[in-house]
Design an enzyme around this catalytic site. Sequence first.
Site, PDB file in Angstrom:
ATOM      1  N   SER A   1     104.927  42.942  28.837  1.00  0.00           N
ATOM      2  CA  SER A   1     104.802  43.098  30.290  1.00  0.00           C
ATOM      3  C   SER A   1     105.160  41.826  31.064  1.00  0.00           C
ATOM      4  O   SER A   1     104.562  41.541  32.109  1.00  0.00           O
ATOM      5  CB  SER A   1     103.396  43.598  30.669  1.00  0.00           C
ATOM      6  OG  SER A   1     103.177  44.865  30.084  1.00  0.00           O
TER       7      SER A   1
ATOM      8  N   GLY B   1     110.999  43.942  27.870  1.00  0.00           N
ATOM      9  CA  GLY B   1     111.347  45.356  27.722  1.00  0.00           C
ATOM     10  C   GLY B   1     111.580  45.984  29.085  1.00  0.00           C
ATOM     11  O   GLY B   1     112.667  45.921  29.654  1.00  0.00           O
TER      12      GLY B   1
ATOM     13  N   ASN C   1     115.218  43.414  25.871  1.00  0.00           N
ATOM     14  CA  ASN C   1     115.147  44.393  24.775  1.00  0.00           C
ATOM     15  C   ASN C   1     115.155  45.778  25.412  1.00  0.00           C
ATOM     16  O   ASN C   1     114.138  46.220  25.948  1.00  0.00           O
ATOM     17  CB  ASN C   1     113.852  44.146  23.977  1.00  0.00           C
ATOM     18  CG  ASN C   1     113.607  45.212  22.922  1.00  0.00           C
ATOM     19  OD1 ASN C   1     114.496  46.019  22.614  1.00  0.00           O
ATOM     20  ND2 ASN C   1     112.405  45.229  22.363  1.00  0.00           N
ATOM     21  N   TRP C   2     116.310  46.418  25.371  1.00  0.00           N
ATOM     22  CA  TRP C   2     116.437  47.706  26.073  1.00  0.00           C
ATOM     23  C   TRP C   2     115.784  48.857  25.319  1.00  0.00           C
ATOM     24  O   TRP C   2     115.697  49.959  25.815  1.00  0.00           O
ATOM     25  CB  TRP C   2     117.924  48.009  26.319  1.00  0.00           C
ATOM     26  CG  TRP C   2     118.601  47.063  27.270  1.00  0.00           C
ATOM     27  CD1 TRP C   2     118.025  46.023  27.945  1.00  0.00           C
ATOM     28  CD2 TRP C   2     119.986  47.061  27.663  1.00  0.00           C
ATOM     29  NE1 TRP C   2     118.956  45.376  28.719  1.00  0.00           N
ATOM     30  CE2 TRP C   2     120.163  45.995  28.568  1.00  0.00           C
ATOM     31  CE3 TRP C   2     121.090  47.859  27.335  1.00  0.00           C
ATOM     32  CZ2 TRP C   2     121.404  45.716  29.158  1.00  0.00           C
ATOM     33  CZ3 TRP C   2     122.318  47.574  27.909  1.00  0.00           C
ATOM     34  CH2 TRP C   2     122.477  46.517  28.814  1.00  0.00           C
ATOM     35  N   LYS C   3     115.406  48.628  24.082  1.00  0.00           N
ATOM     36  CA  LYS C   3     114.787  49.673  23.242  1.00  0.00           C
ATOM     37  C   LYS C   3     115.678  50.923  23.229  1.00  0.00           C
ATOM     38  O   LYS C   3     116.896  50.791  23.338  1.00  0.00           O
ATOM     39  CB  LYS C   3     113.363  49.968  23.724  1.00  0.00           C
ATOM     40  CG  LYS C   3     112.523  48.699  23.852  1.00  0.00           C
ATOM     41  CD  LYS C   3     111.065  48.941  24.027  1.00  0.00           C
ATOM     42  CE  LYS C   3     110.338  47.606  24.137  1.00  0.00           C
ATOM     43  NZ  LYS C   3     108.897  47.746  24.254  1.00  0.00           N
TER      44      LYS C   3
ATOM     45  N   HIS D   1     109.722  43.962  15.286  1.00  0.00           N
ATOM     46  CA  HIS D   1     109.083  44.400  16.529  1.00  0.00           C
ATOM     47  C   HIS D   1     107.900  45.309  16.178  1.00  0.00           C
ATOM     48  O   HIS D   1     107.972  46.088  15.229  1.00  0.00           O
ATOM     49  CB  HIS D   1     110.100  45.133  17.409  1.00  0.00           C
ATOM     50  CG  HIS D   1     109.592  45.351  18.794  1.00  0.00           C
ATOM     51  ND1 HIS D   1     108.681  46.341  19.086  1.00  0.00           N
ATOM     52  CD2 HIS D   1     109.809  44.688  19.954  1.00  0.00           C
ATOM     53  CE1 HIS D   1     108.377  46.274  20.371  1.00  0.00           C
ATOM     54  NE2 HIS D   1     109.051  45.274  20.924  1.00  0.00           N
TER      55      HIS D   1
ATOM     56  N   GLU E   1     106.898  47.946  17.419  1.00  0.00           N
ATOM     57  CA  GLU E   1     107.220  49.381  17.380  1.00  0.00           C
ATOM     58  C   GLU E   1     107.823  49.743  16.027  1.00  0.00           C
ATOM     59  O   GLU E   1     107.560  50.823  15.487  1.00  0.00           O
ATOM     60  CB  GLU E   1     108.165  49.737  18.545  1.00  0.00           C
ATOM     61  CG  GLU E   1     107.407  49.729  19.872  1.00  0.00           C
ATOM     62  CD  GLU E   1     108.236  49.357  21.087  1.00  0.00           C
ATOM     63  OE1 GLU E   1     109.475  49.389  21.017  1.00  0.00           O
ATOM     64  OE2 GLU E   1     107.626  49.010  22.124  1.00  0.00           O
TER      65      GLU E   1
ATOM     66  N   GLY F   1     104.505  47.105  27.184  1.00  0.00           N
ATOM     67  CA  GLY F   1     104.727  48.359  27.906  1.00  0.00           C
ATOM     68  C   GLY F   1     103.523  48.857  28.682  1.00  0.00           C
ATOM     69  O   GLY F   1     103.495  50.003  29.134  1.00  0.00           O
TER      70      GLY F   1
ATOM     71  N   GLU G   1     104.241  38.648  20.709  1.00  0.00           N
ATOM     72  CA  GLU G   1     104.087  39.849  21.531  1.00  0.00           C
ATOM     73  C   GLU G   1     102.763  40.541  21.201  1.00  0.00           C
ATOM     74  O   GLU G   1     102.691  41.334  20.247  1.00  0.00           O
ATOM     75  CB  GLU G   1     105.239  40.823  21.265  1.00  0.00           C
ATOM     76  CG  GLU G   1     106.597  40.267  21.600  1.00  0.00           C
ATOM     77  CD  GLU G   1     107.595  41.378  21.929  1.00  0.00           C
ATOM     78  OE1 GLU G   1     108.159  41.353  23.032  1.00  0.00           O
ATOM     79  OE2 GLU G   1     107.788  42.277  21.090  1.00  0.00           O
TER      80      GLU G   1
HETATM   81  P1  PGA Z   1     107.633  45.174  27.712  1.00  0.00           P
HETATM   82  O1  PGA Z   1     108.233  45.157  26.216  1.00  0.00           O
HETATM   83  O2  PGA Z   1     108.248  44.031  28.452  1.00  0.00           O
HETATM   84  O3  PGA Z   1     108.058  46.508  28.274  1.00  0.00           O
HETATM   85  O4  PGA Z   1     106.160  45.047  27.579  1.00  0.00           O
HETATM   86  C1  PGA Z   1     108.416  43.952  25.529  1.00  0.00           C
HETATM   87  C2  PGA Z   1     108.873  44.227  24.126  1.00  0.00           C
HETATM   88  O5  PGA Z   1     108.428  45.202  23.518  1.00  0.00           O
HETATM   89  O6  PGA Z   1     109.705  43.482  23.575  1.00  0.00           O
END
Ligand code: PGA
Length: 256
Positions: A214, A235, A9-11, A97, A99, A175, A169
């Site tokens: 993470s 991510g 997931n490159w966001k 997600h 976010e 993150g 998640e």
């Molecule tokens: P992260 O993000 O691996 O940077 O914790 C995962 C995600 O939000 O899908």
Amino acid sequence: MKKILIAGNWKMNNDVDESLKLVSEIESFISEKESLKCEVLVCPTFLSIFPVSQKIKNTKLQLGAQNCYYEPKGAFTGEISIEMLATEGVSHIIIGHSERRAIFNETDELINKKLSAILESGLTPILCIGETLDQREQGKTYDVLSSQLDKCLLGIQHSDVPKIVIAYEPIWAIGTGVSATTSQVDDAHNRLRKYLLDFYADGAKNTLLLYGGSLNEKNAAELLALENVNGGLIGGASLKSKSFTEIINIADDILK
Ligand code: PGA
């Protein structure tokens, strides 16, 4: 047989040039491997979807989107439809997600509409669920996860459940560099599988359950080996080809 999906997931990272560079590195790694046992998915920004799609045509890499709207077309400024994504070769769409829930106020009801529309289109939804640190500390983790699933899966046909990918998640692990522990992930995934089996019977054995938060090349071996973990939504570690391809190797070793 265990299946593993490694999803990046490159966001909101990587412009078009950077996306093409990263995807080329991942693709050449995969094409040089003798065989690829896990599935590999990259989810760039909407802007990069078209060029990345051209680049990975006829390769083993799959293409995902980070969001969508459930209506097919019309006056929905700033949105993109599932059909438009499908036309460009997108196979998976991330929805719900944390976010998007926290920053863009997406509700379980909206996510449920997206989920139904994605299933109807024949694409694969990756439904994200997870608890905050506060909720975990108050012992509410499984109430939160069940409530998210109750609402997001409302009205879904039993036969569609194996077509849904669910990503657990924990929000506090996203993150932060601190993933959930192996036993926390094991416990959560076992309970999620039980929830699905209780409500949707045997078909739910095949629903892929990803872990996200993470996940990286250091903790992947332990986490991906867990019985009810079928991959990762990644991510930070998906933005560097070295880390991401190491995770692919780890997944393939588990599937050997
Ligand atoms: P992260 O993000 O691996 O940077 O914790 C995962 C995600 O939000 O899908």
